[in-house]
Scaffold this motif. Sequence first.
Motif, PDB file in Angstrom:
ATOM      1  N   PHE B 363       0.835  -1.207   0.000  1.00 39.90           N
ATOM      2  CA  PHE B 363       0.000   0.000   0.000  1.00 39.90           C
ATOM      3  C   PHE B 363       0.869   1.256   0.000  1.00 39.90           C
ATOM      4  O   PHE B 363       2.047   1.210   0.355  1.00 39.90           O
ATOM      5  N   ILE B 364       0.258   2.354  -0.394  1.00 38.55           N
ATOM      6  CA  ILE B 364       0.904   3.652  -0.225  1.00 38.55           C
ATOM      7  C   ILE B 364      -0.066   4.579   0.490  1.00 38.55           C
ATOM      8  O   ILE B 364      -1.279   4.388   0.409  1.00 38.55           O
ATOM      9  N   ARG B 365       0.489   5.538   1.199  1.00 38.50           N
ATOM     10  CA  ARG B 365      -0.385   6.535   1.839  1.00 38.50           C
ATOM     11  C   ARG B 365      -0.322   7.827   1.046  1.00 38.50           C
ATOM     12  O   ARG B 365       0.762   8.364   0.803  1.00 38.50           O
ATOM     13  N   ALA B 366      -1.488   8.314   0.663  1.00 39.13           N
ATOM     14  CA  ALA B 366      -1.572   9.601  -0.030  1.00 39.13           C
ATOM     15  C   ALA B 366      -2.465  10.522   0.784  1.00 39.13           C
ATOM     16  O   ALA B 366      -3.625  10.228   1.036  1.00 39.13           O
ATOM     17  N   SER B 367      -1.877  11.619   1.222  1.00 37.93           N
ATOM     18  CA  SER B 367      -2.648  12.582   1.996  1.00 37.93           C
ATOM     19  C   SER B 367      -3.473  13.436   1.036  1.00 37.93           C
ATOM     20  O   SER B 367      -3.031  13.741  -0.060  1.00 37.93           O
ATOM     21  N   TYR B 368      -4.690  13.783   1.437  1.00 35.20           N
ATOM     22  CA  TYR B 368      -5.438  14.716   0.602  1.00 35.20           C
ATOM     23  C   TYR B 368      -5.606  16.086   1.262  1.00 35.20           C
ATOM     24  O   TYR B 368      -6.602  16.781   1.055  1.00 35.20           O
ATOM     25  N   CYS B 369      -4.580  16.460   2.049  1.00 32.42           N
ATOM     26  CA  CYS B 369      -4.537  17.818   2.602  1.00 32.42           C
ATOM     27  C   CYS B 369      -3.964  18.776   1.578  1.00 32.42           C
ATOM     28  O   CYS B 369      -2.975  19.479   1.840  1.00 32.42           O
ATOM     29  N   TYR B 370      -4.517  18.752   0.392  1.00 30.87           N
ATOM     30  CA  TYR B 370      -4.010  19.595  -0.694  1.00 30.87           C
ATOM     31  C   TYR B 370      -5.191  20.105  -1.504  1.00 30.87           C
ATOM     32  O   TYR B 370      -6.274  19.517  -1.466  1.00 30.87           O
ATOM     33  N   SER B 371      -4.955  21.167  -2.279  1.00 32.48           N
ATOM     34  CA  SER B 371      -6.019  21.705  -3.119  1.00 32.48           C
ATOM     35  C   SER B 371      -6.409  20.686  -4.175  1.00 32.48           C
ATOM     36  O   SER B 371      -5.625  19.797  -4.515  1.00 32.48           O
ATOM     37  N   THR B 372      -7.615  20.821  -4.711  1.00 36.48           N
ATOM     38  CA  THR B 372      -8.070  19.869  -5.720  1.00 36.48           C
ATOM     39  C   THR B 372      -7.173  19.920  -6.960  1.00 36.48           C
ATOM     40  O   THR B 372      -6.920  18.891  -7.577  1.00 36.48           O
ATOM     41  N   GLU B 373      -6.673  21.107  -7.297  1.00 38.45           N
ATOM     42  CA  GLU B 373      -5.785  21.218  -8.465  1.00 38.45           C
ATOM     43  C   GLU B 373      -4.520  20.397  -8.232  1.00 38.45           C
ATOM     44  O   GLU B 373      -4.043  19.694  -9.122  1.00 38.45           O
ATOM     45  N   HIS B 374      -3.994  20.503  -7.023  1.00 32.70           N
ATOM     46  CA  HIS B 374      -2.784  19.769  -6.649  1.00 32.70           C
ATOM     47  C   HIS B 374      -3.048  18.258  -6.710  1.00 32.70           C
ATOM     48  O   HIS B 374      -2.249  17.488  -7.259  1.00 32.70           O
ATOM     49  N   ILE B 375      -4.167  17.842  -6.164  1.00 33.96           N
ATOM     50  CA  ILE B 375      -4.512  16.418  -6.152  1.00 33.96           C
ATOM     51  C   ILE B 375      -4.667  15.904  -7.588  1.00 33.96           C
ATOM     52  O   ILE B 375      -4.152  14.837  -7.940  1.00 33.96           O
ATOM     53  N   ASN B 376      -5.354  16.684  -8.415  1.00 34.90           N
ATOM     54  CA  ASN B 376      -5.556  16.267  -9.801  1.00 34.90           C
ATOM     55  C   ASN B 376      -4.230  16.100 -10.548  1.00 34.90           C
ATOM     56  O   ASN B 376      -4.039  15.143 -11.286  1.00 34.90           O
ATOM     57  N   GLU B 377      -3.328  17.038 -10.327  1.00 30.72           N
ATOM     58  CA  GLU B 377      -2.022  16.959 -10.991  1.00 30.72           C
ATOM     59  C   GLU B 377      -1.256  15.714 -10.519  1.00 30.72           C
ATOM     60  O   GLU B 377      -0.674  14.988 -11.335  1.00 30.72           O
TER      61      GLU B 377
END
Lengths: 160, 391
Positions: B363-377
């Motif tokens: 598994f990997i951990r991905a934080s979503y404490c980021y803007s949607t633009e950042h997440i999309n990129e």
Amino acid sequence: MKYEILKLLSRNARSSAEEIATMLDITEAEVESAIAELEKDGLLRGYKAIVDWDKLDDAYVSAIVELNVVPKAGLGFEEVAKKIMAYREVESVYLMSGVYDLNVVVKGKTLQDIAWFVAKELATIDSVTSTTTHFVMRRYKEMDVDLITGNEDDRGQLFI
Amino acid sequence: MIDYSKVLNKTVTDIKPSGIRKFFDIANTMEGVISLGVGEPDFQTPWKIRKAGIESLERGKTKYTSNVGLSPLLNEISRYLERKFSVTYSPEDEILVTVGGSEAIDAAIRAVVSNGDEVIIPQPSYVCYEPMTRLAGGKPVIINTMAENDFKVTAEELKAAITNRTKILILPYPCNPTGAIMEYNDILELSKVLEGTNILVLSDEIYSELTFSGKPHTAVASVEGMRERTITVNGFSKAFSMTGWRLGYACGPKEIMSQILKIHQYAIMCAPTTSQHAAIEALKNCDDEVAVMLKEYNMRRRLIVKGFNKIGLECREPKGAFYAFPSIKSTGMTSEEFCEKLLYAKKVAVVPGTAFGESGEGFIRASYCYSTEHINEALKRIGEFVNEIKI
């Protein structure tokens, strides 16, 4: 739900229907039909870019012009507002509470352009009794977007 | 010449420094890296809270507070826990304000564990429980929670882990990194296993405000049979976006709290005074601000979960905290291999699941404490990466 869609679009007008649908946990078709309805009903008026014009050398200048106006019987401020709106130099027109009546945002190539426009066009309208012009010196924030600090993330040291 | 290896405490020197630190040091020096690594909110501390801190400084409130914390803060914590999670703790002798949740966890373990005592730690989980147990002279006993159980601890797993040396069961829910939560009935099953034993529960509920199941978080102490054996740890970092203020608290029966207090009193004295003043405002007047942040996290959560599944990295729905924990098994790589190659190939930094225990492999951990633009990129780049390695 329409309100939520509007909020997301006002933050990023380029959000795709798919993205909005995912974020709000609804279907893409629902998003598309809601947007179509919002456009038809005139709630959603356009999708424009937020530009930091100051970064361009030949950027335009803008000014906020405060107008005192004598309202017309039966028509109030609408008649004069419509007249002012028609100028392409005018970016926005608001009716205000307080010491003056209309707030008009005007743009032009140079300060001189704006000064002339106010003196020749706005000040000469019959019901306008006085004008006060404030030139914008620098834009710090435009439509919720911070124009002076970049996108630096000051976190980043602690990963776990 | 001093031979430091002979001087230093062996328990400390035996603790491995976090292996991924090196990996992220590399990430930090690379240009154009986009990270889903950070485990803290991207929101500013709400202005009201910052203002309350500033005003306390202006009024000159810069002295020590009492060891347990400011009395109005203790009252607010008590009220908050009551109205949010229906657990009652007396501000008189059952609550202690600490330097972040971390200090509370450390002091609680030290107050209970002595040489050879066992602490049951479910993994994958936050990295501090194992070293803190060792530093207290205890022995970590790991439960490897399973993806097919949504990373919850089951009654059977708990039974199998208990010995006559077991002192504490740690319950790290909502869970960093898995996003798992434990609901009332899940905890009740564990409560039945613990019934009649002297085993305590250390419940780390730092992410309690961040649940997305539609139901509020279940506090372990609110479950039948649990209150007398539970030390609840919570804090301000995640819910109120106050990581740098270093403020948390522990609650529990007064017989336990009075002992934890001694450790806190001698090691720390008191939690930061400015932060305590700010925290009063957080608990009293910031429900709306928390709701806005929660809504935002929820939208990002849906975006990132769907994004990973679309890429072909199976991602279960994380019901709490602010992390997605997708499986990368389909790529045939180990977690560390995946993270390292992803970093070099696409300049995206995510955390290998193994940083949170062996059971995080795959598994990997991905934080979503980021803007949607950042997440999309980031998702776009990860998608490209996964496609390219298939060829």
